[in-house]
Design a protein around this motif. Structure first.
Motif, PDB file in Angstrom:
ATOM      1  N   ILE A 166       0.845  -1.185   0.000  1.00 55.79           N
ATOM      2  CA  ILE A 166       0.000   0.000   0.000  1.00 55.79           C
ATOM      3  C   ILE A 166       0.887   1.244   0.000  1.00 55.79           C
ATOM      4  CG2 ILE A 166      -1.756   1.298   1.264  1.00 55.79           C
ATOM      5  CD1 ILE A 166      -2.682  -1.383   2.443  1.00 55.79           C
ATOM      6  N   VAL A 167       0.753   2.075  -1.026  1.00 55.76           N
ATOM      7  CA  VAL A 167       1.586   3.274  -1.137  1.00 55.76           C
ATOM      8  C   VAL A 167       1.079   4.383  -0.230  1.00 55.76           C
ATOM      9  CG1 VAL A 167       2.343   5.097  -2.712  1.00 55.76           C
ATOM     10  CG2 VAL A 167       2.359   2.708  -3.464  1.00 55.76           C
ATOM     11  N   SER A 168      -0.222   4.498  -0.089  1.00 54.73           N
ATOM     12  CA  SER A 168      -0.782   5.553   0.753  1.00 54.73           C
ATOM     13  C   SER A 168      -0.269   5.412   2.185  1.00 54.73           C
ATOM     14  CB  SER A 168      -2.305   5.472   0.742  1.00 54.73           C
ATOM     15  OG  SER A 168      -2.858   6.472   1.574  1.00 54.73           O
ATOM     16  N   GLY A 169       0.345   6.466   2.676  1.00 52.24           N
ATOM     17  CA  GLY A 169       0.881   6.464   4.029  1.00 52.24           C
ATOM     18  C   GLY A 169       2.280   5.915   4.147  1.00 52.24           C
ATOM     19  N   ALA A 170       2.801   5.307   3.080  1.00 54.88           N
ATOM     20  CA  ALA A 170       4.146   4.743   3.123  1.00 54.88           C
ATOM     21  C   ALA A 170       5.194   5.832   2.916  1.00 54.88           C
ATOM     22  CB  ALA A 170       4.300   3.670   2.050  1.00 54.88           C
ATOM     23  N   ASN A 171       6.361   5.619   3.491  1.00 52.36           N
ATOM     24  CA  ASN A 171       7.497   6.510   3.277  1.00 52.36           C
ATOM     25  C   ASN A 171       8.364   5.936   2.165  1.00 52.36           C
ATOM     26  OD1 ASN A 171       6.639   8.063   5.496  1.00 52.36           O
ATOM     27  ND2 ASN A 171       7.766   6.749   6.908  1.00 52.36           N
ATOM     28  N   ALA A 172       8.810   6.804   1.257  1.00 51.77           N
ATOM     29  CA  ALA A 172       9.534   6.328   0.080  1.00 51.77           C
ATOM     30  C   ALA A 172      10.808   7.120  -0.142  1.00 51.77           C
ATOM     31  CB  ALA A 172       8.640   6.422  -1.159  1.00 51.77           C
ATOM     32  N   LEU A 173      11.756   6.487  -0.799  1.00 50.62           N
ATOM     33  CA  LEU A 173      12.985   7.145  -1.232  1.00 50.62           C
ATOM     34  C   LEU A 173      13.169   6.890  -2.712  1.00 50.62           C
ATOM     35  CD1 LEU A 173      16.417   7.442   0.395  1.00 50.62           C
ATOM     36  CD2 LEU A 173      16.300   6.341  -1.850  1.00 50.62           C
ATOM     37  N   THR A 213       6.274  13.029  -7.796  1.00 53.14           N
ATOM     38  CA  THR A 213       4.940  13.595  -7.999  1.00 53.14           C
ATOM     39  C   THR A 213       3.860  12.527  -7.859  1.00 53.14           C
ATOM     40  OG1 THR A 213       5.796  15.329  -9.457  1.00 53.14           O
ATOM     41  CG2 THR A 213       3.461  14.792  -9.650  1.00 53.14           C
ATOM     42  N   GLU A 214       4.091  11.355  -8.447  1.00 52.17           N
ATOM     43  CA  GLU A 214       3.095  10.283  -8.405  1.00 52.17           C
ATOM     44  C   GLU A 214       2.948   9.719  -6.993  1.00 52.17           C
ATOM     45  OE1 GLU A 214       0.095   7.861  -9.961  1.00 52.17           O
ATOM     46  OE2 GLU A 214       1.101   9.623 -10.798  1.00 52.17           O
ATOM     47  N   LEU A 215       4.038   9.607  -6.273  1.00 45.79           N
ATOM     48  CA  LEU A 215       3.966   9.144  -4.882  1.00 45.79           C
ATOM     49  C   LEU A 215       3.126  10.094  -4.034  1.00 45.79           C
ATOM     50  CD1 LEU A 215       7.660   7.995  -4.480  1.00 45.79           C
ATOM     51  CD2 LEU A 215       5.680   6.537  -4.020  1.00 45.79           C
ATOM     52  N   LEU A 216       3.321  11.376  -4.220  1.00 47.81           N
ATOM     53  CA  LEU A 216       2.543  12.362  -3.476  1.00 47.81           C
ATOM     54  C   LEU A 216       1.069  12.263  -3.841  1.00 47.81           C
ATOM     55  CD1 LEU A 216       4.921  15.442  -3.829  1.00 47.81           C
ATOM     56  CD2 LEU A 216       4.602  14.019  -1.790  1.00 47.81           C
ATOM     57  N   ARG A 235      -0.532   9.734  -4.688  1.00 44.59           N
ATOM     58  CA  ARG A 235      -1.112   8.506  -4.135  1.00 44.59           C
ATOM     59  C   ARG A 235      -1.104   8.483  -2.609  1.00 44.59           C
ATOM     60  NH1 ARG A 235      -0.475   3.509  -8.175  1.00 44.59           N
ATOM     61  NH2 ARG A 235      -0.280   4.656 -10.140  1.00 44.59           N
ATOM     62  N   GLY A 236      -0.773   9.626  -1.995  1.00 49.13           N
ATOM     63  CA  GLY A 236      -0.891   9.741  -0.549  1.00 49.13           C
ATOM     64  C   GLY A 236       0.274   9.215   0.245  1.00 49.13           C
ATOM     65  N   ALA A 237       1.453   9.150  -0.371  1.00 48.66           N
ATOM     66  CA  ALA A 237       2.632   8.712   0.370  1.00 48.66           C
ATOM     67  C   ALA A 237       2.896   9.642   1.551  1.00 48.66           C
ATOM     68  CB  ALA A 237       3.850   8.665  -0.550  1.00 48.66           C
ATOM     69  N   GLY A 238       3.596   9.114   2.548  1.00 44.71           N
ATOM     70  CA  GLY A 238       3.948   9.923   3.714  1.00 44.71           C
ATOM     71  C   GLY A 238       5.136  10.813   3.374  1.00 44.71           C
ATOM     72  N   THR A 239       6.282  10.521   3.942  1.00 40.95           N
ATOM     73  CA  THR A 239       7.503  11.238   3.596  1.00 40.95           C
ATOM     74  C   THR A 239       8.068  10.679   2.299  1.00 40.95           C
ATOM     75  OG1 THR A 239       8.025  11.614   5.933  1.00 40.95           O
ATOM     76  CG2 THR A 239       9.837  11.816   4.353  1.00 40.95           C
ATOM     77  N   VAL A 240       8.490  11.585   1.404  1.00 38.62           N
ATOM     78  CA  VAL A 240       9.142  11.175   0.168  1.00 38.62           C
ATOM     79  C   VAL A 240      10.536  11.790   0.158  1.00 38.62           C
ATOM     80  CG1 VAL A 240       9.085  11.191  -2.345  1.00 38.62           C
ATOM     81  CG2 VAL A 240       6.941  11.038  -1.062  1.00 38.62           C
ATOM     82  N   ILE A 289       4.928   1.952 -12.760  1.00 38.71           N
ATOM     83  CA  ILE A 289       5.792   1.400 -11.703  1.00 38.71           C
ATOM     84  C   ILE A 289       5.012   1.244 -10.405  1.00 38.71           C
ATOM     85  CG2 ILE A 289       7.768   1.909 -10.218  1.00 38.71           C
ATOM     86  CD1 ILE A 289       9.104   3.195 -12.681  1.00 38.71           C
ATOM     87  N   LEU A 290       4.323   2.287 -10.004  1.00 36.75           N
ATOM     88  CA  LEU A 290       3.613   2.226  -8.728  1.00 36.75           C
ATOM     89  C   LEU A 290       2.393   1.322  -8.808  1.00 36.75           C
ATOM     90  CD1 LEU A 290       4.015   5.886  -7.454  1.00 36.75           C
ATOM     91  CD2 LEU A 290       5.310   3.849  -6.844  1.00 36.75           C
TER      92      LEU A 290
END
Length: 235
Positions: free
Chosen positions: A2-9, A23-26, A28-33, A199-200
């Protein structure tokens, strides 16, 4: 995953596909990017979830420091890459070695540093952006193709090794993408935002391999045939 709420690098996050992934991570509701790049001083983003991070994938000290700083990540995307060394038969071998340092040893080093982080977070996912040239012979890009073939092999090995800790390892293959890297090539190109979405989508679906476009799907299918079927031309 689940990407929403996840932290990504994301490595190589300052432009092209890296910027599109941020941009796409944001979206989809990602936490910290963590937007990782060699020089984050010029990286500006209005969204407070974006954290610029210094990370040169050829610098072991910088990688270690990044893993310490981004110790809460659930998703790591090996995106940083270079091209332009040319033919392995005729080009400068030092440029080819430098290309291998970034495109192969870079993902290896980042994976080694962040695999324990992902394990502590419950497994997460690790993505490496490869290429349809992992499987193809393109004479003027022989060095680049070799680096991606090596990275593909490493990705497959890492998947087997990290499965026990619950880490989803994803290899991404695509043809020519509309970025600065291939700006001078007169070929059909796919847009970076479309690649980021694919990718996501693959990460969310639990895929181990993402074939983004028709060229990558065709070359994957051609692996079972004659080596001549893996020779391509451009321009």
């Amino acid at each position: 995953m689940i990407v929403s709420g996840a932290n990504a690098l994301v490595t190589g996050a300052n432009r092209g596909l890296g910027a599109a992934l941020v941009t796409e991570l944001l979206a989809r509701g990602a936490g910290t990017v963590y937007a990782a790049t060699r020089d984050p001083r010029g990286l500006r983003h209005e969204d407070p979830r974006v954290v610029p991070l210094r990370l040169d994938v050829t610098d072991s000290v910088a990688i270690h420091e990044a893993a310490q700083r981004a110790g809460d990540v659930d998703l790591v995307i090996n995106n940083a890459g270079v091209s332009g060394a040319g033919s392995l038969l005729h080009a400068d071998p030092e440029r080819a070695r430098a290309e291998m340092e970034t495109n192969f040893w870079g993902p290896v080093a980042v994976t080694r540093a962040f695999a324990p982080v992902l394990a502590r977070r419950g497994g997460g996912a690790l993505v490496t952006v490869l290429s349809a040239l992992s499987w193809a012979a393109l004479p003027f890009a022989g060095s680049y193709a070799a680096t991606k073939a090596a990275a593909w092999s490493f990705t497959n090995g890492a998947r087997a090794e990290l499965r026990s800790q619950g880490t989803q390892v994803v290899g991404v293959h695509l043809g020519f993408m509309d970025t600065d890297m291939v700006a001078d090539l007169d070929v059909a190109k796919i847009g970076a935002p479309e690649v980021a979405r694919a990718i996501l989508d693959g990460v969310v679906a639990g895929d181990e391999e993402v074939l983004v476009d028709d060229p990558s799907r065709a070359l994957k299918a051609a692996l079972a045939g004659s080596p001549a079927g893996l020779e391509i031309t451009a321009g």
